[in-house]
Design a protein around this motif. Structure first.
Motif, short mmCIF file in Angstrom:
data_model
loop_
_atom_site.label_atom_id
_atom_site.label_comp_id
_atom_site.label_asym_id
_atom_site.label_seq_id
_atom_site.Cartn_x
_atom_site.Cartn_y
_atom_site.Cartn_z
N GLU A 8 -2.76 -1.46 0.55
CA GLU A 8 -2.53 -1.19 1.56
C GLU A 8 -0.98 -1.58 1.68
O GLU A 8 0.11 -1.61 1.80
CB GLU A 8 -3.28 -2.74 1.70
CG GLU A 8 -2.13 -3.99 3.20
CD GLU A 8 -2.51 -5.03 3.63
OE1 GLU A 8 -1.88 -5.93 3.75
OE2 GLU A 8 -3.84 -5.24 2.67
N LEU A 9 -0.73 -2.38 0.02
CA LEU A 9 1.04 -2.29 -0.20
C LEU A 9 1.34 -0.79 -0.81
O LEU A 9 2.48 -0.83 0.07
CB LEU A 9 1.12 -2.78 -1.97
CG LEU A 9 2.34 -2.72 -2.42
CD1 LEU A 9 3.58 -3.68 -1.52
CD2 LEU A 9 1.98 -3.48 -3.64
N LYS A 10 0.81 0.12 -0.43
CA LYS A 10 1.48 1.52 -0.84
C LYS A 10 1.71 2.02 0.46
O LYS A 10 2.56 2.37 1.23
CB LYS A 10 0.55 2.23 -1.24
CG LYS A 10 0.29 3.61 -1.10
CD LYS A 10 -0.38 4.67 -1.50
CE LYS A 10 -0.35 6.21 -0.88
NZ LYS A 10 -1.62 7.30 -1.58
N ALA A 11 0.62 1.39 1.71
CA ALA A 11 1.06 1.70 3.12
C ALA A 11 2.85 0.99 4.19
O ALA A 11 3.32 1.63 4.40
CB ALA A 11 -0.33 1.63 4.24
N ARG A 12 2.80 -0.21 3.24
CA ARG A 12 3.56 -0.41 3.70
C ARG A 12 4.58 -0.38 3.29
O ARG A 12 5.64 0.14 3.77
CB ARG A 12 3.57 -2.35 3.06
CG ARG A 12 2.73 -2.96 4.07
CD ARG A 12 1.92 -4.02 3.61
NE ARG A 12 3.46 -5.30 2.92
CZ ARG A 12 3.56 -6.04 1.72
NH1 ARG A 12 2.24 -6.04 1.50
NH2 ARG A 12 4.76 -6.25 1.32
N LEU A 13 4.84 0.89 1.95
CA LEU A 13 6.38 0.56 1.34
C LEU A 13 6.33 2.10 1.78
O LEU A 13 6.88 2.31 2.03
CB LEU A 13 6.56 0.98 -0.31
CG LEU A 13 5.82 -0.73 -0.72
CD1 LEU A 13 5.81 -0.68 -2.19
CD2 LEU A 13 7.15 -1.35 -0.59
N THR A 14 5.45 2.70 1.99
CA THR A 14 5.35 4.04 2.62
C THR A 14 6.53 3.89 3.88
O THR A 14 7.47 4.83 3.93
CB THR A 14 3.79 5.29 2.93
OG1 THR A 14 3.39 5.58 1.67
CG2 THR A 14 3.98 6.21 3.12
N ALA A 15 5.62 3.02 5.27
CA ALA A 15 6.44 2.92 6.23
C ALA A 15 7.40 2.73 5.94
O ALA A 15 8.81 3.23 6.80
CB ALA A 15 5.42 1.77 6.82
N ARG A 16 8.18 2.01 5.62
CA ARG A 16 9.52 1.29 5.41
C ARG A 16 10.28 2.68 4.51
O ARG A 16 11.39 2.64 5.48
CB ARG A 16 9.41 0.43 3.88
CG ARG A 16 8.63 -0.96 4.34
CD ARG A 16 9.19 -1.49 2.86
NE ARG A 16 10.26 -2.19 3.11
CZ ARG A 16 10.69 -3.37 1.65
NH1 ARG A 16 9.72 -3.60 0.95
NH2 ARG A 16 12.40 -3.61 1.71
N LEU A 17 9.46 3.46 3.79
CA LEU A 17 10.41 4.75 4.02
C LEU A 17 10.72 5.82 4.62
O LEU A 17 11.86 6.43 5.06
CB LEU A 17 9.88 5.50 2.82
CG LEU A 17 9.81 5.16 1.17
CD1 LEU A 17 8.74 5.77 0.55
CD2 LEU A 17 11.07 5.03 0.47
#
Length: 321
Positions: A8-17
């Motif tokens: 979930e955290l990976k998806a959040r940070l990837t979305a920010r990028l």
């Protein structure tokens, strides 16, 4: 953290990028362009992982992690990789050319021989030196300290103008069983060297004891004739290896036997190559001989001195980068 939480955290940070975060200009980073991090999962125990962040520079990770609380940041595994480049091994033809700075795998040789391989680099009395076989750098004992070492070797067009090093020491062959075929030559003033320029990056700094080397370990080497090849150790502590040289047969004890994973692991001219373990890139051995037959594939066997024995015999220290 739990795997689902990390994803979930990976998806959040990837979305920010993906949204173009953060808005960074070069001046904010001292003139350096911000490089997007790579993000994944790093296992730490059954069912638990850290968020793996790989960055060109640590400042890149700090930009990405801005706004995350300390509890989450404690679950992040950040590693600085520097620039990530496509890896390509030099071809045998490239290794036979005149190359500066000096790097492992190149064609080298005493003026009286054909050509062998610059295996790697060592320190001898505080000076940087190239490591290879005696029959490559010292003409199997016919050479003398102070003789020139050429790059490329004579068989590849090397001439006195291609001198790069000075023969410093070679282990003499004996009538009894030998342990190593090894020599060193100190790098001449003004000649550059890059010890870490090996496919996949620098080799390890620690050389395992010869008795720590196990059969079935997968290994690699970079040699003047066959380039970058992979193989596996098929026997260790091999005694009575009879090797044909120009001056006759010399016998070697306590050797390492290797066969290629696909075809031959080595061929003539690869002598002097340093062999490393694939799993951890630890430098294991110094290639010095081989056969054209034998092995499970029938492509021949390669024999090598344990590198720890070589370094002890020459009184030198391994240099990885």
């Amino acid at each position: 953290m739990l795997i689902d939480s990390a994803r979930e955290l990976k998806a959040r940070l990837t979305a920010r990028l993906a949204e173009g975060f953060p808005p960074v200009v070069a001046s904010d980073l001292g003139g350096r362009v911000w490089t997007r991090p790579a993000i994944g999962l790093a296992p730490v125990s059954p069912g638990r992982v850290h968020l793996a962040i790989r960055v060109a520079a640590r400042a890149d990770a700090e930009i990405l992690l801005t706004g995350l609380d300390d509890v989450v940041r404690a679950e992040v595994d950040v590693r600085v990789t520097g620039p990530i480049l496509a890896q390509a091994s030099p071809s045998a033809g490239q290794l036979q050319q005149r190359t500066r700075p000096l790097v492992p795998g190149l064609s080298v040789g005493h003026p009286a021989v054909s050509a062998g391989t610059l295996g790697g680099f060592v320190r001898l009395g505080g000076r940087l030196a190239v490591l290879s076989n005696s029959h490559v750098l010292a003409a199997a004992g016919a050479g003398a300290a102070g003789d020139a070492v050429l790059q490329p070797g004579p068989a590849d067009g090397g001439t006195p103008a291609d001198r790069v090093a000075t023969l410093a020491a070679a282990v003499p062959f004996t009538a009894r069983a030998n342990r190593v075929d090894a020599a060193v030559a100190t790098v001449d003033e003004g000649v550059g060297a890059d010890p870490g320029a090996v496919p996949g990056g620098p080799l390890g700094t620690t050389v395992p004891d010869g008795y720590e080397v196990e059969p079935d370990e997968e290994v690699e080497k970079l040699g003047r004739t066959t380039g970058h090849t992979r193989g596996r150790i098929t026997a260790v502590e091999v005694d009575g290896v009879a090797v044909q040289y120009d001056d006759g047969v010399h016998v070697f004890d306590d050797q390492i036997e290797i066969e290629g994973l696909s075809g031959a692991f080595s061929a003539g001219g690869d002598s002097g190559s340093v062999i490393w373990r694939s799993s951890d890139r630890a430098p294991l051995a110094l290639l010095f001989a081989g056969s054209s037959e034998g092995g499970s594939t029938g492509a021949g066997l390669t024999f090598a001195n344990p590198l720890s024995t070589v370094l002890e015999a020459l009184g030198v220290e391994w240099v990885s980068s």
